[in-house]
Design a protein around this motif. Structure first.
Motif, PDB file in Angstrom:
ATOM      1  N   ASN A 147      -5.124   6.164   3.650  1.00 57.01           N
ATOM      2  CA  ASN A 147      -4.722   5.926   5.033  1.00 57.01           C
ATOM      3  C   ASN A 147      -3.385   6.610   5.268  1.00 57.01           C
ATOM      4  OD1 ASN A 147      -4.948   4.963   7.633  1.00 57.01           O
ATOM      5  ND2 ASN A 147      -4.827   2.788   7.089  1.00 57.01           N
ATOM      6  N   TRP A 198      -1.402   4.465   0.391  1.00 56.92           N
ATOM      7  CA  TRP A 198      -1.265   4.955   1.748  1.00 56.92           C
ATOM      8  C   TRP A 198       0.011   5.775   1.838  1.00 56.92           C
ATOM      9  CZ3 TRP A 198      -2.404  -0.007   5.184  1.00 56.92           C
ATOM     10  CH2 TRP A 198      -3.718  -0.438   4.919  1.00 56.92           C
ATOM     11  N   LYS A 243       0.832  -1.214   0.000  1.00 57.52           N
ATOM     12  CA  LYS A 243       0.000   0.000   0.000  1.00 57.52           C
ATOM     13  C   LYS A 243       0.865   1.261   0.000  1.00 57.52           C
ATOM     14  CE  LYS A 243      -4.008  -2.224   0.782  1.00 57.52           C
ATOM     15  NZ  LYS A 243      -5.178  -2.209  -0.126  1.00 57.52           N
TER      16      LYS A 243
END
Length: 563
Positions: free
Chosen positions: A206, A157, A151
Motif C-alpha cells: 500500500n 507500506w 505497517k
C-alpha cells in the motif's frame, strides 16, 4: 572500486568530532551504546555495499515506468527495498511502541547517508516513509497511529507527502485541492498534485499519501490548510489493503536524473481521506515531516558526494597520462577539496542531528534552537557539496566523465534536484536570516562562541589553523550583528552568501576538532589545513556580497535584465 560505506568516518566523527556519547547518557537514548552503534554501522554498511549499490546503475538505465496506471520499479528495486525493510532500516528512529528501534535520529541520518551514497533513488522511498512516520507520531489520532504506524515502520507500506500543485509550488497557500466532509468522520479529497516522489510503486502493498487540502470553511492561504491521510487502498476490517481508493497516477515526470525514483502527477477524485491533526492546522503537521526531510536531504547530498569522491579517486589512481593522474597537482587539488568538503558537510549534518536528539531527550530549549539554526545550513550546504563534488567527479574523469557509460555523470544528474526540493537552497537561506534570527541571533551567537572557544583551546596544538578559524568566527559574528540591523529585503538579498559563509566557518570548526583529536599531525590535520587555508577564506568574499543587501540588485529593472 565499487561504493564502500564510510563506516570508519562515522566512527571517528561520532567519537571525536560530534560526540554521540552525550545522547547515550540520556534516559531516552540509553540504548545507543557503543555496541549498538557499531552494530548499526556494520549492518547498514554491509546492506548498502552488497545490496543497494549494485542497483544504482540499473535504476538509471532502466527507469521506473507507468503501465496501465501502475508504476513498475527498476530491476532489483523490489528486492532492494525488501532488504531495507527486513533489516529494520526504515525504523531506526521510529517509536518502539509501534515496532521501531527508538534510536536517535543521528543514527538514522548515518544510515540515510550510506543508503544515499549506495542508491539515492531507492533511499528516497525509505526517507519519505520515515518522514510520514514522524508526522503521524506527532499529530495523528490514536486510531490512525495504531493502523498505519506498524505497517509503515515494518516497510509493508510506504508513505509520501503531497504538497505541490501546478500553481502552488513554494507558495503552498495557493493550493486548490479540496476536502469535503462525508459526515462519517472521513473526507472526500479532490485535486491534482505534482512532483510526488514514489507516488506509486510495486515495492509495497500500500502507498499512504499525506495530502494537503482545504476544508470548505478553510481560510485563504496557508492558515486554512488541513492534512489528510489518503491511502492507495482503503484498509479493510482487518487493517489489510482493501478496495482501491479514488486516486491515480496521471503520468511520470521525465527528469534529468533519479530515473529509478518515480516522480508522479497524482489525481485525487473524491478519494476517501482521514484528517491528521487539527482542522486548518495542516501546515504545522506537514512541517514536522518537512523538517525531518530537510536535514535528510542535506544528508543525501553528502552521501552522493561520498560516492562521487570514491569514483573520482578510483579513476585518478588508474588513469595514466604522463603517469597516474592522481600525481598531477590539479587533480590532487580537486580530490583534496572533494574530501575536505564531504567531511565538513557530514560533520555539520551530524551536529544538527545530535542537537535535534539532545533537544528531544533533555527538553532544553537551547538544543532545539541549535537544531533549528543548523537545519537550513545542513540542507543547503550538504546539497551544494553534493552538486559541487559530483561535478568535480566529472572533471577528474576528463572527457570520459562526459560519457554516460563511465557512470560519473549520474551522480551529478541524480543529486542536482536536492538543492531544489524540500525548500530550495535560497528558501533555506532566507529561513536562516529570517525565522532563525527571530531570537535576535542568540542561537547563532552561542554557536559562534563555541567555535571561538574551541579555536582558543586549539592554539597550543595547531596555532595557525586555530587562529584562522577564530578570526573567521569573529568576523562572522560581526557580520551577523550587521545582518540583524538590516531590513528583511536586504537580508534576503544577501541570504545565500551569508549561509555559505556560515557553513564555511562551521566546516573549519569541525576540521579543527578533527585535527586536535588526531594530535595535530597526520592525514586529518593535513586535510584540515586544506580546508582552513584554501576553502575557509571564501567566507570573506561571501560576507562582502551579503553586506551589499538588495539595493544594487533592484537597481536593475526587469527591462534592464532583458537587454
Amino acid at each position: 572500486m565499487p561504493y564502500h560505506s564510510p563506516v570508519g568516518e562515522f566512527r571517528f566523527i561520532l567519537g571525536q568530532v560530534v560526540p554521540l556519547a552525550p545522547l547515550a547518557a540520556t534516559e531516552r537514548f540509553a540504548e545507543a551504546t557503543p555496541d549498538m552503534v557499531e552494530a548499526i554501522l556494520e549492518g547498514a554498511g554491509r546492506m548498502c555495499d552488497e545490496v543497494l549499490a549494485p542497483l544504482a546503475r540499473a535504476g538509471d538505465r532502466t527507469p521506473a515506468r507507468l503501465e496501465n496506471g501502475v508504476v513498475r520499479s527498476s530491476p532489483g528495486f523490489k528486492e532492494g527495498f525488501a532488504a531495507i525493510a527486513e533489516g529494520g532500516w526504515v525504523a531506526v528512529a521510529a517509536s518502539a511502541d509501534f515496532g521501531g528501534m527508538g534510536l536517535p535520529q543521528t543514527l538514522n541520518m548515518v544510515v540515510n547517508d550510506m543508503m544515499s551514497g549506495a542508491c539515492l533513488p531507492l533511499q528516497l522511498n525509505a526517507l519519505l516513509t520515515q518522514g510520514q512516520i514522524e508526522a503521524l507520531e506527532h499529530h495523528a489520532s490514536d486510531e490512525i497511529k495504531a493502523l498505519y504506524l506498524p505497517k509503515l515502520i515494518s516497510g509493508e507500506w510506504s508513505g509520501t507527502m503531497n504538497l505541490t500543485e501546478p500553481q502552488a509550488g513554494s507558495d503552498v497557500g495557493a493550493l486548490r485541492s479540496k476536502a469535503e466532509p462525508l459526515g462519517d468522520g472521513t473526507y472526500a479529497i479532490s485535486g491534482q498534485k505534482i512532483f510526488i516522489t514514489w507516488g506509486d510503486s510495486d515495492l509495497t502493498a500500500n502507498v499512504c499519501h499525506l495530502v494537503l487540502a482545504r476544508l470548505p470553511d478553510g481560510a485563504p492561504g496557508t492558515r486554512g490548510i488541513s492534512l489528510f491521510m489518503v491511502p492507495k487502498f482503503l484498509p479493510d476490517a482487518s487493517g489489510d489493503p482493501g478496495v482501491a481508493n479514488s486516486l491515480k497516477v496521471v503520468s511520470l515526470e521525465h527528469k534529468l536524473g533519479l530515473h529509478g525514483s518515480p516522480t508522479c502527477v497524482m489525481a485525487y477524485e473524491a478519494a476517501k481521506g482521514w484528517l491528521v491533526g487539527e482542522p486548518h492546522k495542516g501546515m504545522a503537521a506537514m512541517f514536522t515531516m518537512m523538517n525531518n526531510a530537510r536535514l535528510a536531504v542535506g544528508v543525501q547530498g553528502v552521501g552522493v558526494a561520498e560516492a562521487a569522491y570514491q569514483k573520482a579517486l578510483e579513476y585518478a589512481g588508474e588513469r595514466n597520462q604522463m603517469g597516474p593522474i592522481i600525481n598531477h597537482a590539479d587533480v590532487r587539488r580537486m580530490l583534496a577539496t572533494m574530501k575536505a568538503e564531504v567531511f565538513a558537510a557530514r560533520a555539520i549534518a551530524l551536529a544538527c542531528a545530535v542537537a535535534l536528539d539532545l533537544g528531544r531527550a533533555t527538553g532544553e530549549a537551547d538544543w532545539a534552537a541549535r537544531a533549528a539554526l543548523l537545519t537550513p545550513i545542513a540542507k543547503a550546504y550538504g546539497t551544494d557539496v553534493g552538486m559541487n563534488v559530483s561535478e568535480t567527479c566529472v572533471q577528474v574523469h576528463g572527457g570520459m566523465g562526459y560519457i554516460e557509460e563511465t557512470g560519473a555523470a549520474q551522480f551529478y544528474r541524480d543529486v542536482r534536484v536536492t538543492a531544489i526540493y524540500e525548500g530550495t537552497n535560497g528558501i533555506q537561506a532566507m529561513d536562516l536570516v529570517g525565522r532563525k534570527m527571530m531570537d535576535s541571533g542568540e542561537a547563532a551567537f552561542r554557536l559562534l562562541q563555541e567555535v571561538e572557544d574551541n579555536a582558543e583551546a586549539a592554539r597550543a596544538l595547531v596555532p595557525q589553523l586555530a587562529g584562522d578559524v577564530w578570526a573567521a568566527a569573529e568576523t562572522l559574528r560581526e557580520a551577523t550583528e550587521l545582518l540583524l540591523a538590516q531590513g528583511m529585503e536586504d537580508r534576503f538579498a544577501g541570504a545565500v552568501p551569508y549561509l555559505r559563509a556560515f557553513a564555511r566557518v562551521l566546516g573549519a570548526h569541525y576540521h579543527l576538532r578533527a585535527a586536535v583529536a588526531e594530535g595535530g599531525t597526520g592525514p586529518r590535520t593535513a586535510l584540515a589545513a586544506v580546508y582552513i587555508r584554501r576553502l575557509l577564506p571564501q567566507y570573506a568574499a561571501a560576507l562582502a556580497e551579503a553586506r551589499e543587501g538588495g539595493e544594487g540588485l533592484f537597481a536593475l529593472s526587469p527591462e534592464d535584465l532583458a537587454l
